[in-house]
Design a protein around this motif. Sequence first.
Motif, short mmCIF file in Angstrom:
data_model
loop_
_atom_site.label_atom_id
_atom_site.label_comp_id
_atom_site.label_asym_id
_atom_site.label_seq_id
_atom_site.Cartn_x
_atom_site.Cartn_y
_atom_site.Cartn_z
N GLU A 4 -55.13 -77.37 76.10
CA GLU A 4 -55.67 -76.64 77.25
C GLU A 4 -55.62 -77.50 78.52
OE1 GLU A 4 -59.81 -74.92 77.36
OE2 GLU A 4 -58.88 -73.80 75.71
N ARG A 5 -56.11 -78.76 78.33
CA ARG A 5 -56.12 -79.65 79.48
C ARG A 5 -54.70 -79.86 79.98
NH1 ARG A 5 -57.77 -84.64 77.59
NH2 ARG A 5 -59.64 -83.70 76.74
N GLY A 6 -53.83 -80.01 78.99
CA GLY A 6 -52.42 -80.19 79.34
C GLY A 6 -51.91 -79.05 80.19
N ARG A 7 -52.31 -77.85 79.79
CA ARG A 7 -51.82 -76.69 80.53
C ARG A 7 -52.38 -76.67 81.96
NH1 ARG A 7 -53.83 -71.76 78.12
NH2 ARG A 7 -52.79 -72.23 76.20
N ASN A 8 -53.68 -77.03 82.06
CA ASN A 8 -54.30 -77.06 83.39
C ASN A 8 -53.65 -78.11 84.28
OD1 ASN A 8 -55.96 -74.99 82.82
ND2 ASN A 8 -57.70 -76.27 82.24
N ALA A 9 -53.42 -79.28 83.65
CA ALA A 9 -52.81 -80.36 84.42
C ALA A 9 -51.42 -79.96 84.89
CB ALA A 9 -52.74 -81.63 83.56
N MET A 10 -50.72 -79.32 83.97
CA MET A 10 -49.37 -78.85 84.31
C MET A 10 -49.42 -77.89 85.49
SD MET A 10 -47.00 -80.16 82.60
CE MET A 10 -45.63 -79.03 82.85
N CYS A 11 -50.49 -77.11 85.49
CA CYS A 11 -50.63 -76.07 86.48
C CYS A 11 -50.53 -76.64 87.89
CB CYS A 11 -51.98 -75.38 86.29
SG CYS A 11 -51.92 -73.67 86.77
N PHE A 12 -51.13 -77.81 88.08
CA PHE A 12 -51.15 -78.42 89.39
C PHE A 12 -49.73 -78.70 89.88
CE2 PHE A 12 -53.25 -80.29 92.83
CZ PHE A 12 -52.53 -81.40 93.21
N PHE A 13 -48.89 -79.07 88.92
CA PHE A 13 -47.51 -79.41 89.29
C PHE A 13 -46.55 -78.27 88.99
CE2 PHE A 13 -49.69 -83.36 88.14
CZ PHE A 13 -49.60 -84.02 89.34
N ASP A 14 -47.16 -77.13 88.63
CA ASP A 14 -46.32 -76.00 88.22
C ASP A 14 -45.24 -75.72 89.27
OD1 ASP A 14 -45.17 -73.64 87.52
OD2 ASP A 14 -47.05 -72.61 87.04
N PRO A 15 -44.00 -75.94 88.89
CA PRO A 15 -42.92 -75.73 89.88
C PRO A 15 -42.88 -74.28 90.36
CG PRO A 15 -42.01 -76.12 87.68
CD PRO A 15 -43.48 -76.38 87.58
N ASN A 16 -43.27 -73.35 89.46
CA ASN A 16 -43.26 -71.95 89.88
C ASN A 16 -44.24 -71.70 91.01
OD1 ASN A 16 -41.29 -71.05 88.09
ND2 ASN A 16 -42.79 -70.93 86.44
N MET A 17 -45.38 -72.42 90.91
CA MET A 17 -46.39 -72.23 91.93
C MET A 17 -45.92 -72.81 93.25
SD MET A 17 -50.33 -72.66 91.15
CE MET A 17 -51.12 -73.65 92.39
N GLN A 18 -45.28 -73.96 93.16
CA GLN A 18 -44.75 -74.55 94.40
C GLN A 18 -43.73 -73.62 95.05
OE1 GLN A 18 -43.42 -78.48 93.14
NE2 GLN A 18 -45.10 -79.37 94.31
N ILE A 19 -42.94 -73.04 94.18
CA ILE A 19 -41.96 -72.10 94.71
C ILE A 19 -42.66 -70.92 95.38
CG2 ILE A 19 -40.17 -70.42 94.05
CD1 ILE A 19 -39.27 -72.51 91.93
N ALA A 20 -43.74 -70.44 94.75
CA ALA A 20 -44.46 -69.29 95.31
C ALA A 20 -45.03 -69.64 96.68
CB ALA A 20 -45.58 -68.87 94.36
N VAL A 21 -45.61 -70.84 96.79
CA VAL A 21 -46.18 -71.27 98.07
C VAL A 21 -45.09 -71.39 99.12
CG1 VAL A 21 -47.29 -73.22 99.26
CG2 VAL A 21 -48.17 -72.43 97.05
#
Length: 280
Positions: A4-21
């Motif tokens: 879970e923590r791994g997923r949350n941590a990943m979230c911060f660097f989620d390339p998809n999210m960066q792309i969305a921003v």
Amino acid sequence: KSKERGRNAMCFFDPNMQIAVLERAVLEAGLRHAIAEDQFLLHYQAQIDGDRVTGVEALVRWQHPQRGIVPPSDFIPLAEETGLILELGYRVLETACAQLARWAARPGMAHLTIAVNVSAQQLREPGFVDKVLNVIGQTGARPDRLKLELTESVLVDNVQDIIGKMSALKERGVVFSLDDFGIGYSSLSYLKLLPLDQLKIDRSFVRDVLVDPNDAAIARTIVTLARSLGLGVIAEGVETEAQRDFLAMAGCHAYQGYYFCRPLPIDGFEAFANRYLESA
Ligand code: C2E
Ligand code: MG
Ligand code: MG
Ligand code: MG
């Protein structure tokens, strides 16, 4: 747990999210640029009453130099979030009113109305009434040929303020329709307070009106409600003859939808209106 923590941590660097921003920032900059460069145009979709074309709804499109024609669902939400809808909405109103003035001078076209979608934010602006009246005055449009489509979302605002603005415009002849009616959250008590002229049955009820008894009941109820309140009623998203026939049986005689005509550039709409006139 660690997963879970791994997923949350990943979230911060989620390339998809960066792309969305990034995409959002690009889109916002593009939208500003498009307003400056005047890259918007209107398509017009016929509104039919009985067997007559009574007018159109103006639907904005973004003529993007690379992406081609971009539909409003791809940029109106961001325009609303960023406040750019105020400038964009003003341009739409100007274009629509200039078109009304051109039609006023043409036999066979002078009766046509144009429905313009107005966002809650536009209506909220203190200068809204003056802006609309100025555009009408400057273009020479007949105010009673201009229909403003509001959605129930305007009702989250100060309702007295909305009523005051609507009344001021209505006094000059401007017509009001409540768009997408039935999917919002307005209390029916507001309906009798607002100086409306028309309810527009949302497409979602029209779609399955022949197969879903609940949608059929809602559509019929909206027609009855409109009639009881002394309002007109129009159905949007009419795609088939059978849907049109159902609505006619329910007492709704005004329609908009692909069955009659898709939203078209001005020339396409005028050709449609002329053909329709001849065949009627
Ligand atoms: P709306 O005001 O409810 O407009 C009707 C939408 O339904 C249009 O989508 C139209 O193309 C589509 N439509 C019409 N007939 C049919 C049909 O028979 N079947 C189906 N499936 N769809 C049909 P469009 O042009 O993509 O516009 C989407 C929304 O964008 C509009 O919904 C309106 O809320 C907003 N919009 C468009 N132009 C403007 C504008 O100038 N200002 C603002 N604030 N919003 C706008
Ligand atoms: Mg509309
Ligand atoms: Mg609608
Ligand atoms: Mg709709």
